[in-house]
Design a protein around this motif. Structure first.
Motif, PDB file in Angstrom:
ATOM      1  N   GLU A 139       0.871  -1.114  -0.058  1.00 36.21           N
ATOM      2  CA  GLU A 139      -0.121  -0.254   0.215  1.00 36.21           C
ATOM      3  C   GLU A 139       0.559   1.143  -0.035  1.00 36.21           C
ATOM      4  N   ARG A 189       3.941  11.206  -3.955  1.00 38.43           N
ATOM      5  CA  ARG A 189       4.196  12.181  -2.852  1.00 38.43           C
ATOM      6  C   ARG A 189       5.035  13.024  -3.169  1.00 38.43           C
ATOM      7  N   ARG A 235       2.403   1.570  -3.376  1.00 36.41           N
ATOM      8  CA  ARG A 235       2.074   2.306  -4.358  1.00 36.41           C
ATOM      9  C   ARG A 235       1.534   3.722  -4.059  1.00 36.41           C
ATOM     10  N   ALA A 236       1.930   4.205  -3.113  1.00 36.39           N
ATOM     11  CA  ALA A 236       1.179   5.981  -2.882  1.00 36.39           C
ATOM     12  C   ALA A 236       2.213   6.223  -3.094  1.00 36.39           C
ATOM     13  N   ALA A 276       3.618   8.141   3.805  1.00 34.81           N
ATOM     14  CA  ALA A 276       2.431   7.397   3.191  1.00 34.81           C
ATOM     15  C   ALA A 276       1.716   7.452   3.776  1.00 34.81           C
TER      16      ALA A 276
END
Length: 429
Positions: A20, A28, A23-24, A310
């Motif tokens: 997770e 950022r 992927r983020a 993130a």
């Protein structure tokens, strides 16, 4: 001893991030990135302190002040490698904050060494803010000048109180006369200054607190932090209160002192920008602390230090000895980590935004993915209007504008006193 760390999920030896977060990360790149460096050493442990700090007698084998700078540098190098392996965007540090403990128990050369390596590894953004906390007894004209030359821009001085009997109750050992001397040394070196104060100490009268505020204002620092005393379980002060040796904390007394704080500092030209923090204007706010309140990203280096990236939090092992051992072995010093669920994310967003002077942007809150997914109900104009009617939010700030089409919730003085209650109210609407 400091409170236990939360458990969380285990951190892998290589420090790798879960899917997770990976992927983020590419999105950022424009999110500010800061660095917190924990210096866990103190000459004496204050009776109210629940921070992760250690005197020389507490350290034991495997950790020392002398080897600590190189150990922290080792974690910074590990951080750079871990972020690169995860595909994190290259972000220069917008803020660096050395906290403790007492960072200035280390020689200025050691702090400079850590800062120099951080700059080499990450780079500094234009106008980067670099702060160190300091006990007033540990600051001299020479050390302040060395810090400024090394790239520090700001000194946060632990004043706590100007009243000797209050300092004694807090087990603070610094000489109150060294506060103006430390402040003058920082000013002469060209550093911005902040004074940290604590109110609500058992036995502190309202006049005592006014005296501390007035003494701080006379020095004309750029920034003043005023925190209410919180007595944590396991501290020496908590034990004294339990035995009846000290009076317990009085919430009404603390509320009265907060009102006096706001009145006196406002009259002296300081503006609140976070519930406990006041500055002479936007340019003297603590940019690093705003990282926390605005939910950006930061890496925390040092034993017990917390990081956020993130949407994931992680925290390092607590004691300096196992921390140093892990860094030397080239594995993550992380003790645990967590990804907040949707409801916790909504609650945190509310809590943090309501604490700052810009307030909660209602449209942005209602557009959160967690709201669209039903983790909480959107905030309505009627709810904002009700807060205004009750004197908890400012009428002008709460109204719609081009920038905030559904308005903002900006707390009044009474609202700040009840910030937690307002947060719970909006979270369960």
């Amino acid at each position: 001893m400091p409170a236990s760390l939360p458990l969380g999920d285990p951190v892998p030896a290589d420090g790798g991030f879960p899917p997770e977060v990976r992927r983020a990360l590419p999105g950022r790149g424009e999110t500010p990135f800061g660095l917190y460096v924990h210096i866990p050493f103190c000459s004496v442990r204050c009776g109210y302190c629940d921070f992760n700090t250690y005197t020389a007698a507490d350290l034991g084998p495997g950790a020392s002040r002398q080897s600590y700078p190189e150990t922290v540098v080792g974690e910074l190098e590990f951080a750079r490698t871990t972020l690169d392996a995860a595909g994190a965007p290259q972000r220069a540090l917008s803020t660096v904050f050395f906290g403790g403990g007492t960072p200035t128990l280390l020689p200025a050369e050691d702090l400079a060494l850590i800062l120099r390596r951080a700059q080499e590894l990450f780079g500094f953004a234009a106008g980067a803010e670099v702060t160190t906390e300091a006990n007033p007894d540990t600051v001299s004209a020479e050390s302040a000048q060395m810090l400024a030359e090394a790239g520090f821009t700001r000194l946060s001085i632990g004043m706590q109180s100007a009243v000797p009997h209050v300092l004694k109750t807090l087990d603070r050992t610094h000489d109150p006369q060294n506060v103006p001397a430390a402040h003058a040394a920082a000013r002469a070196a060209g550093l911005q200054t902040s004074l940290d104060l604590i109110y609500g100490t058992p036995g502190e009268s309202l006049q005592d607190w006014k005296r501390s505020l007035e003494t701080a204002v006379e020095l004309q620092p750029d920034h003043i932090s005023a925190y209410s005393l919180i007595v944590e379980d396991g501290t020496a002060m908590a034990a004294k209160i339990r035995r009846g040796e000290l009076a317990d904390i009085d919430p009404d007394d603390q509320a009265d002192k907060y009102v006096v704080t706001d009145q006196l500092l406002s009259a002296a030209g300081y503006q609140w920008y976070e519930v406990s923090n006041f500055s002479r204007g936007p340019h003297t706010r603590s940019k690093h602390n705003l990282h926390y309140w605005q939910d950006t990203d930061w890496w925390g280096a040092g034993p017990g230090a917390h990081s956020h990236l993130a949407g994931m939090r992680w925290w390092n092992v607590k004691h300096p000895a196992p921390y140093a051992q892990r860094v030397q072995q080239g594995v993550s010093p992380g003790h645990g980590r967590e990804l907040l669920d949707a409801q916790a994310q909504v609650l945190e967003h509310l809590m943090l935004r309501l604490r700052i002077a810009e307030g909660l942007d209602v449209a942005k809150f209602n557009a959160l993915p967690q709201i669209r997914q039903g983790a909480a109900a959107p905030i309505t104009a009627e709810q904002v209007h009700q807060l205004v009617q009750e004197g908890l939010a400012e009428a002008g700030a709460a109204g719609p504008s081009a920038e905030f089409p559904l308005g903002r919730v900006v707390l009044t003085l009474n609202g700040r006193l009840l910030a937690d209650a307002v947060t719970r109210r909006l979270a369960h609407s």
